[in-house]
Design a protein around this motif. Structure first.
Motif, mmCIF file in Angstrom:
data_model
loop_
_atom_site.group_PDB
_atom_site.id
_atom_site.type_symbol
_atom_site.label_atom_id
_atom_site.label_comp_id
_atom_site.label_asym_id
_atom_site.label_seq_id
_atom_site.Cartn_x
_atom_site.Cartn_y
_atom_site.Cartn_z
ATOM 1 N N THR A 90 31.787 51.736 28.059
ATOM 2 C CA THR A 90 31.818 51.980 26.608
ATOM 3 C C THR A 90 32.412 53.349 26.251
ATOM 4 N N ASP A 132 29.269 50.973 33.193
ATOM 5 C CA ASP A 132 29.401 51.123 31.737
ATOM 6 C C ASP A 132 30.821 51.572 31.362
ATOM 7 N N ARG A 156 36.243 43.417 26.163
ATOM 8 C CA ARG A 156 34.890 43.060 25.705
ATOM 9 C C ARG A 156 33.879 44.075 26.230
ATOM 10 N N TYR A 196 34.510 47.277 24.007
ATOM 11 C CA TYR A 196 34.336 47.262 22.549
ATOM 12 C C TYR A 196 33.114 46.520 22.052
ATOM 13 N N ASP A 197 32.549 45.579 22.826
ATOM 14 C CA ASP A 197 31.440 44.788 22.274
ATOM 15 C C ASP A 197 30.307 45.709 21.807
ATOM 16 N N LYS A 198 30.064 46.783 22.588
ATOM 17 C CA LYS A 198 28.986 47.696 22.181
ATOM 18 C C LYS A 198 29.480 48.792 21.242
ATOM 19 N N ARG A 199 30.648 49.348 21.552
ATOM 20 C CA ARG A 199 31.051 50.524 20.757
ATOM 21 C C ARG A 199 31.790 50.144 19.473
#
Ligand SMILES: Nc1ncnc2c1ncn2[C@@H]1O[C@H](COP(=O)(O)OP(=O)(O)OP(=O)(O)O)[C@@H](O)[C@H]1O
Length: 507
Positions: free
Chosen positions: A240, A238, A267, A270-273
């Motif tokens: 994030t 992870d 990605r 940042y994709d999740k956060r």
């Protein structure tokens, strides 16, 4: 036949737009027999368009390159924690080198104390640092990151250190491990030394409550290839919560590795956060965790196009060009920007023109040599006290040879450019390049294996007649100077007998 007549046009503005002070007429050709003969256009000087650099590249913070005289006593600086200070002293480090006392406080001050958030909700400025080889850049980025992360209570992957090759990753990992000792921080290395499965086991752990896999390290030192492998295939890996992305030898990373590793990484972060947004009044009040990039190299590219790929945020440049004035004066006009790279102050650099007709251009591995003493330099090519370090030799054996050299069990390492960048080998007194380095950056890194940490050292580049002019041009283009050194027969005389003996013993 008519006499040639000079053809003039009236003009009070010159070609480059400036007003002509002296005259308002320009010669543009002449007439002969009713024809206008134009001047030789091929000889017209074309003004070069100078690139306008962004302000942060044009006005950098200058890092002192005089390590010997510009150190600061450890006890005189307040920004280092007591634990790290004690560890530095334990390692016989009593002073900070210039790059350290200049860059460390900048990184520390970008964070609100006891939090990883940045001040005023503004994203922290990314840091770019170009300081000579052996000037102590590793501690300049590892110490502040460790100091900031050791106060975190939960385990999250918050710092990622990326290096171009596995040997360098191992070296930097050891520094992070050393200075994290006694804290709860877990530092890991994924450089391909272990199998992917073994690395995956080390990187993640199963949560007792959720039974999900989660990341089990705080700081990860890695190479771009392995990083992409883990982003793609490691369950529970992870990113994030990543706060620091450190790129050491960044120009090498940008040159050689598939550039898309950074896209993978961003990605994954940042994709999740959430991707960074433009700064607005609303964004200043929200508490988004920033990702700060820290870039280091002795030959950091200052080509804005290359740097743009890194999507830097309000960067701040620390560089060791000799003075601010000189930094302005650098030629930015070609695509392959040649900066003014500084070599260590204690380094004496020479080239030797080899007049022996059969000086061969070596096929690797005989390319660069690191030696312990002047005498061993002279007999290195045939001496029995040398060892080869090349890509053909296992990593384990390479480490053993370097250790033997550091303990003075061997005097000479004969190697390739594999060992030219970043590696910190104790007590290299001399670097001999048996061929002309192809690029100025290769030269800077090769010779930079000696004269490290403020110590003296010497570098010789042996050239045949054809290589001399290319080498001199290359050195001049980077505003450096390397002295020619003549070696006379009388100087070699003391070694001749010994060389003969060694050669006859080999026959
Ligand atoms: N403050 C210090 N006092 C004494 N020795 C130091 C100090 N800082 C670093 N060193 C030593 O200096 C040597 C060179 O440091 P380091 O490897 O960080 O250089 P570098 O700037 O990263 O060089 P390169 O550009 O070649 O990678 C190392 O052996 C390191 O332990």
């Amino acid at each position: 036949m008519d006499e040639p007549k000079c053809l003039t046009v009236s003009s009070d503005i010159s070609e480059n737009g400036d007003k002509d002070e002296g005259s308002n007429v320009q010669k543009v050709g002449f007439e002969i027999g009713g024809y206008t003969v134009l001047p030789d256009v091929t000889k017209t000087k074309v003004e070069k368009v100078k690139r306008k650099l962004p302000a942060w590249l044009e006005s950098p913070d200058v890092v002192e390159s005089d390590i010997a005289n510009k150190q600061k006593p450890l006890d005189s600086v307040s920004f280092i924690s007591d634990r790290i200070r004690a560890q530095l002293k334990h390692n016989q480090i009593t002073h900070l080198f210039p790059v350290q006392w200049q860059v460390i406080p900048e990184i520390l001050s970008s964070v609100i104390p006891n939090s990883l958030m940045s001040k005023l909700g503004l994203p922290p400025r990314d840091i770019c640092c170009s300081a000579p080889t052996g000037s102590g850049k590793t501690l300049a980025f590892s110490l502040p990151v460790i100091q900031l992360l050791e106060t975190c209570n939960t385990r999250r992957l918050r710092a990622l250190v990326v290096l171009p090759v596995s040997d360098l990753a191992l070296q930097v990992y050891k520094v992070f491990q050393d200075y994290s000792e006694g804290t709860s921080l877990k530092v890991a290395l994924t450089n391909g030394q272990l199998s992917l499965a073994e690395e995956q086991k080390m990187l993640t752990t199963r949560n007792d409550v959720t039974e999900e896999l989660e990341t089990a390290v705080d700081i990860l030192v890695t190479t771009p290839g392995r990083l992409v492998d883990h982003i793609s295939f490691t369950q529970g890996f992870d990113l994030t919560q990543l706060r620091f992305l450190i790129l050491d030898e960044v120009d090498k990373i940008l040159e050689e590795v598939k550039h898309d590793w950074l896209d993978y990484l961003e990605r994954a972060v940042y994709d999740k956060r959430g991707w960074p947004q433009p700064i607005t009044a609303a964004s200043l009040n929200s508490a988004a965790l920033p990702l700060q990039k820290l870039l280091f190299s002795a030959t950091l590219t200052q080509n804005p196009e290359k740097l743009e790929k890194l999507r830097l945020c309000e960067p701040r440049l620390f560089t060791s060009v000799i003075s601010k004035e000189q930094s302005m004066d650098v030629d930015h006009s070609d695509d392959h920007f040649t900066g003014k790279y500084t070599t260590p102050q204690g380094l004496q650099e020479y080239y030797i023109e080899c007049r022996v007709p059969n000086k061969q251009t070596p096929s690797t591995p005989i390319s660069v040599t690191y030696t312990k003493t002047e005498e061993s330099t002279c007999v290195c090519w045939i001496s029995g006290h040398s060892s080869e370090v090349s890509g053909d030799i296992s990593k384990k054996r390479r480490t053993q040879i370097i250790r033997q050299f550091s303990r003075s069990h061997i005097d000479v390492i004969i190697t390739t450019d594999l060992m030219a960048r970043g590696l910190d080998v104790d007590d290299v007194s001399t670097v001999v390049s048996y061929d002309s380095p192809p690029y100025i950056k290769t030269y800077i890194h090769r010779v930079g294996r000696t004269a490290r940490a403020g110590k003296p050292g010497q570098a010789y580049t042996i050239l045949n007649a054809k290589e001399v002019s290319y080498f001199r041009k290359m050195i001049k283009s980077s505003s450096k100077s390397v002295k020619a050194r003549k070696v006379g027969r009388s100087e070699l005389a003391p070694y001749v007998e010994r060389c003969k003996q060694i050669l006859s013993a080999k026959e």
